[in-house]
Design an enzyme around this catalytic site. Structure first.
Site, short mmCIF file in Angstrom:
data_model
loop_
_atom_site.label_atom_id
_atom_site.label_comp_id
_atom_site.label_asym_id
_atom_site.label_seq_id
_atom_site.Cartn_x
_atom_site.Cartn_y
_atom_site.Cartn_z
N ARG A 241 0.81 -1.22 0.00
CA ARG A 241 0.00 0.00 0.00
C ARG A 241 0.84 1.27 0.00
O ARG A 241 1.86 1.36 0.66
CB ARG A 241 -0.90 0.00 1.24
N ASP A 242 0.34 2.26 -0.75
CA ASP A 242 0.94 3.60 -0.81
C ASP A 242 2.43 3.52 -1.11
O ASP A 242 3.27 3.90 -0.29
CB ASP A 242 0.67 4.37 0.48
N CYS A 243 2.73 3.09 -2.32
CA CYS A 243 4.12 2.79 -2.70
C CYS A 243 5.02 4.02 -2.81
O CYS A 243 6.24 3.87 -2.90
CB CYS A 243 4.13 2.01 -4.01
N SER A 248 1.92 5.96 5.44
CA SER A 248 0.69 5.17 5.33
C SER A 248 0.94 3.80 4.73
O SER A 248 0.02 3.18 4.21
CB SER A 248 -0.35 5.94 4.50
#
Length: 569
Positions: A241-243, A248
Site C-alpha cells: 500500500r501507498d508505494c 501510510s
C-alpha cells in the site's frame, strides 16, 4: 492516511428487484465421541440470497452453539442446478449438488456462541430454492434437537428495478462515527461532532475492531440505530500500500494479494451483505492513492522502486478489481474509486493516462464500468474546492505555483476529469465526490480578492487560498482549515462534498515512532524537511509533534477549527 480502525424467515426487496430470502435453519445439540469427555456440538446457520436473472450472491452465517471449535467444515446440497462460481471466507469445493466449505486460518476458531460468515457467487437456471439442510463438522443443523422437519424455504420474489439509486448521499442523513464524534467533543469540537465522516478500514484487525475499538459490524449497527441513510467506509489495505509514501504503508507485502482477498475483502463483503443492513446505503471509497501512483510514480524522476514493483506484479489492479467485484455484487453498496487530486493528475501527462487506467481496471471487472458508481478526489488532502481569485490562463500557468497545470482547484478538475472518464467508457451517471474535510483554508491568511502585482509569482501567491508551500505537500499541513460541510449534490456531476478524512486524525508522525500497524516514517511529515522532486524540493509544510497516521492530533484539530471556511459557528 487515516488508520482506524439471525433471524427467522424474512423476505424483502433490494436493488434491481434483488430478493433477499433469509432462511434460519435451526440448531441441534449432539453428544458424540468416545473417552472420558464428550464434546457438545450444536450449530445455527443463516442463508440469504441476493438474486438476479441467472445468478445470485449468497451470504451464510455460522454460529457455534457447542464446545469451541478449532476449525469447521460446512456442507449442504443444492436443490437445483446451482453452481458456485466464486467463494470467499472459506475454501469451496462442489461435486454435483454437494458443496463443502472448509474454514481458513483466520476464521476457523469458533468459541461457544461465536459466529463467522462467508459467501459465494453462483449461477443457476430455472428455480433457485435454498438448501433445506446444512451441517457443520458432521452435525446437522436441521431445525430441531431430534432431527425434525427443516424450516421451509421462501420463494425469492422476482427482481424489481431502481432501488440502487444514482446518488446515495441524497435523501437522508449520514452516519456519525460515534468514536470520532466522542473524540471531537472531548477536544472542544462539539460544534462539528455531529458531521458524518468515513470510517477507515486500514488493516485486517480493523474489521472486527482493533485495540478494543469498534469494528465494521459495530459501526453498521450504530448507523442503523442512528437511523442513518448512508454510512461511509474507506477500503484501504492493498498489498504494498501507498508505494510512494511511508507514513501510510500497510501491513501487507507486495505479493500478499491472496491475504488481501481472503482475509480483508471477503470478510468486509460478508458483513456488508448481511440483510440487517439492506436498508442502509453503504458507501465505499476504494484504495486511496493506489491507481494514481501507477500513473505518476513508475517512471522518470518521480519513480519509486516500490511503485514499479506494484506495476509489474499487477496486484494494485487485481486487488481493486477484486474489491469492486465483491462489493458491487451487494445491492446496497456503492463504490467510488480514488482519483487523486488536481495537483496530482491535473497535468496533461497524467490526466488522460489516469482516466484510461481507471477505464481499463473497471472494464476488467465482472460488471465492467458499471461496477463503479463514481470517483472520489482530494482524499485526505488539502486542495481547495474552489480558488475564487486565481484564474487559470496563459500568464498564471507560467507561475511556479500553477506550473503549467490546467487546474488549481478540485471543482474544475473534478468536472473535467469526469467528462474524460465518460469519454473513456464510463457511464454518464457517474458522480464525483470531493473530500472537503481539510481544504477550507480560512483564517487571517486567506486572500480577499485578486492581486494587482506585476510579477506573476507575486500575483499568484497573493491570490491563492491554498497556503501550502507546494501543491505536492500532503502531511498535516500548517494553516489548513475545515472545508465545506458534508453536502449532497453540491453541483452538477458531483454527488457530494464529504468528510472522508476525519478531521483531527494525523496523516503521519513527525518522527519515527515504533508501531505494530506497519506504518513507517515519511520525511514529508517532518516540518524541517526540505522536500524532494515530488514536491518541487519545497518545505514539507507539516505541523510538528504529530502522532502516527490515524491517531488523534489535537493541535491539528484545533487549527482546523480555527481556520475553518466556512467558519464554525
Amino acid at each position: 492516511m487515516r488508520s482506524n480502525p439471525h433471524r427467522g424467515l424474512a423476505l424483502r426487496m433490494d436493488r434491481a428487484g434483488v430478493a433477499i430470502a433469509a432462511l434460519l435453519l435451526g440448531l441441534v445439540s449432539v453428544l458424540f465421541g468416545m473417552g472420558r469427555a464428550h464434546a457438545a456440538v450444536g450449530c445455527q446457520v443463516t442463508y440469504s440470497v441476493n438474486q438476479w436473472n441467472n445468478g445470485f450472491t449468497a451470504n451464510i452465517g455460522i454460529t457455534n452453539l457447542g464446545d469451541p471449535l478449532s476449525s469447521w467444515t460446512l456442507e449442504w446440497d443444492f436443490a437445483g442446478n446451482q453452481q458456485v462460481t466464486q467463494g470467499w471466507s472459506g475454501t469451496f469445493a462442489q461435486s454435483g449438488k454437494h458443496v463443502t466449505v472448509k474454514s481458513l486460518s483466520y476464521n476457523g476458531s469458533l468459541g461457544t456462541n461465536a459466529s463467522t460468515s462467508l459467501g459465494f457467487n453462483a449461477s443457476y437456471s430455472g428455480t433457485n430454492d435454498a438448501p433445506t439442510s446444512f451441517s457443520v463438522n458432521g452435525t446437522t443443523c436441521n431445525g430441531s434437537s431430534g432431527g425434525g422437519t427443516p424450516t421451509p424455504t421462501p420463494t425469492p420474489t422476482p427482481p424489481q428495478s431502481g432501488s440502487h439509486v444514482d446518488n446515495p448521499y441524497v435523501g437522508g442523513k449520514g452516519y456519525v462515527d460515534t468514536e470520532w464524534s466522542a473524540e471531537a467533543k472531548a477536544d472542544g469540537g462539539t460544534a462539528i461532532a455531529n458531521q458524518p465522516t468515513a470510517v477507515w478500514l486500514d488493516r485486517i484487525a480493523a474489521i472486527n475492531g482493533a485495540n478494543g475499538g469498534m469494528g465494521l459490524r459495530a459501526h453498521l449497527d450504530a448507523a442503523v440505530s442512528q437511523g442513518a441513510s448512508y454510512a461511509q467506509f474507506v477500503i484501504y489495505d492493498l498489498p504494498g500500500r501507498d508505494c510512494a509514501a511511508l507514513a501510510s504503508n500497510g501491513e501487507l507485502g507486495a505479493t500478499d494479494l491472496g491475504r488481501y482477498q481472503t482475509e480483508y475483502i471477503d470478510p468486509i463483503a460478508s458483513i456488508m451483505s448481511d440483510s440487517k443492513y439492506a436498508n442502509l446505503k453503504i458507501i465505499t471509497y476504494i484504495e486511496p492513492d493506489s491507481l494514481p501512483n501507477l500513473v505518476t510514480n513508475v517512471s522518470g524522476n518521480t519513480a519509486t522502486t516500490a511503485c514499479q514493483t506494484m506495476q509489474q506484479n499487477g496486484n494494485y489492479v487485481k486487488g481493486v478489481q477484486y474489491a469492486l467485484n465483491k462489493l458491487h455484487a451487494i445491492s446496497n453498496v456503492y463504490t467510488y474509486l480514488d482519483a487523486g487530486h488536481h495537483g496530482w493528475l491535473g497535468w496533461d501527462s497524467n490526466f488522460g493516462p489516469a482516466a484510461q487506467l481507471f477505464a481499463t481496471v473497471a472494464k476488467g471487472t465482472t460488471a465492467g464500468v458499471n461496477s463503479v458508481d463514481g470517483f472520489v478526489i482530494n482524499t485526505a488532502n488539502y486542495s481547495p474546492t474552489t480558488e475564487p481569485y486565481l484564474p487559470v490562463n496563459s500568464q498564471t500557468r507560467q507561475s511556479k505555483w500553477v506550473d503549467w497545470n490546467w487546474y488549481v482547484d478540485e471543482s474544475t478538475f473534478g468536472a473535467a476529469f469526469r467528462q474524460q472518464l465518460i469519454s473513456d467508457g464510463f457511464s454518464s451517471s457517474i458522480g464525483m465526490v470531493i473530500d472537503t474535510s481539510r481544504n477550507g483554508w480560512g483564517g487571517a491568511a486567506r486572500p480577499t480578492g485578486p492581486s494587482s502585482a506585476s510579477d506573476i509569482n507575486t500575483q499568484v501567491n497573493a491570490e491563492r487560498v491554498d497556503r501550502r508551500p507546494h501543491v505536492g505537500d500532503w502531511c498535516n499541513q500548517s494553516g489548513a482549515g475545515l472545508g465545506a460541510r458534508p453536502t449532497a449534490s453540491p453541483a452538477a456531476g458531483f454527488d457530494a462534498y464529504a468528510w472522508v478524512k476525519p478531521p483531527g486524525e494525523s496523516d503521519g508522525s513527525s518522527k519515527s515512532i515504533p508501531n505494530d500497524e506497519g506504518k513507517g516514517f515519511d520525511q514529508m511529515c517532518d516540518p524541517n524537511y526540505g522536500g524532494n522532486v515530488r514536491n518541487g524540493n519545497s518545505p514539507s509544510g507539516a505541523l510538528p509533534d504529530a502522532p502516527l497516521s490515524g491517531h488523534w492530533f489535537s493541535a491539528q484539530f484545533h487549527q482546523l477549527m480555527q481556520n475553518a471556511y466556512p467558519s464554525v459557528s
